[in-house]
Scaffold this motif. Structure first.
Motif, PDB file in Angstrom:
ATOM      1  N   VAL A  82       0.859  -1.186   0.000  1.00 21.52           N
ATOM      2  CA  VAL A  82       0.000   0.000   0.000  1.00 21.52           C
ATOM      3  C   VAL A  82       0.893   1.232   0.000  1.00 21.52           C
ATOM      4  O   VAL A  82       1.881   1.294   0.719  1.00 21.52           O
ATOM      5  CB  VAL A  82      -0.941  -0.010   1.240  1.00 21.52           C
ATOM      6  N   ASP A  83       0.542   2.212  -0.837  1.00 21.15           N
ATOM      7  CA  ASP A  83       1.369   3.406  -0.977  1.00 21.15           C
ATOM      8  C   ASP A  83       0.570   4.684  -0.710  1.00 21.15           C
ATOM      9  O   ASP A  83       0.726   5.678  -1.406  1.00 21.15           O
ATOM     10  CB  ASP A  83       2.003   3.452  -2.372  1.00 21.15           C
ATOM     11  N   PHE A  84      -0.316   4.631   0.272  1.00 22.51           N
ATOM     12  CA  PHE A  84      -1.036   5.841   0.679  1.00 22.51           C
ATOM     13  C   PHE A  84      -1.461   5.702   2.128  1.00 22.51           C
ATOM     14  O   PHE A  84      -1.555   4.599   2.654  1.00 22.51           O
ATOM     15  CB  PHE A  84      -2.255   6.113  -0.217  1.00 22.51           C
ATOM     16  N   GLU A  85      -1.663   6.853   2.756  1.00 25.77           N
ATOM     17  CA  GLU A  85      -2.199   6.865   4.118  1.00 25.77           C
ATOM     18  C   GLU A  85      -3.609   7.428   4.136  1.00 25.77           C
ATOM     19  O   GLU A  85      -4.448   6.975   4.892  1.00 25.77           O
ATOM     20  CB  GLU A  85      -1.283   7.677   5.041  1.00 25.77           C
ATOM     21  N   ASN A  86      -3.862   8.423   3.293  1.00 24.68           N
ATOM     22  CA  ASN A  86      -5.180   9.032   3.195  1.00 24.68           C
ATOM     23  C   ASN A  86      -5.451   9.429   1.753  1.00 24.68           C
ATOM     24  O   ASN A  86      -4.537   9.832   1.038  1.00 24.68           O
ATOM     25  CB  ASN A  86      -5.263  10.314   4.040  1.00 24.68           C
ATOM     26  N   VAL A  87      -6.721   9.325   1.363  1.00 29.22           N
ATOM     27  CA  VAL A  87      -7.180   9.840   0.081  1.00 29.22           C
ATOM     28  C   VAL A  87      -8.339  10.770   0.398  1.00 29.22           C
ATOM     29  O   VAL A  87      -9.269  10.391   1.112  1.00 29.22           O
ATOM     30  CB  VAL A  87      -7.660   8.708  -0.863  1.00 29.22           C
TER      31      VAL A  87
END
Length: 123
Positions: A82-87
């Motif tokens: 996974v390459d995000f913390e928040n969208v």
């Protein structure tokens, strides 16, 4: 390499499409650590061919990072994380939709890999 200006950010629709897909949700939720496509397929109970399509969708949307794991036998494999913390999707003052993806900080080895990738593009 990650660009703070957002120049390398994915298209809005690609992110929305990935986030609107149930199999993609399952994949994101199963990736507590980097895994191969086969491991993801097994963990999510999704056929391998479907898993590859969903991984393409998620990497195109920049929600997953694909890394190559080098093996001594010469058979390298891709690992996904996974390459995000928040969208966040926001309505701007101009009444357009704006997409922001908050990313985890890069580790030193990831920065080095990103730099080499950029150098190879230039040559």
């Amino acid at each position: 390499m990650r660009d703070p200006s957002g120049a390398d950010e994915p298209e809005f629709q690609a992110v929305v499409d990935a986030l609107d897909d149930e199999d993609c949700h399952d994949i994101i939720e199963s990736l507590t650590e980097a895994m191969t496509a086969s491991e993801i397929s097994e963990a999510c109970d999704i056929p391998l061919s479907t898993t590859y399509r969903k991984l393409d969708l998620l990497t195109e949307a920049s929600l997953l990072a694909e890394e190559t794991q080098l093996r001594t036998d010469g058979r390298h494999t891709s690992m996904y994380r996974v390459d995000f913390e928040n969208v966040a999707i926001m309505l701007t003052d101009e009444h357009t939709l704006d997409l922001r993806i908050e990313r985890p900080p890069e580790k030193p080895e990831e920065r080095l890999a990103s730099m080499w990738k950029e150098v190879r593009k230039e040559t």
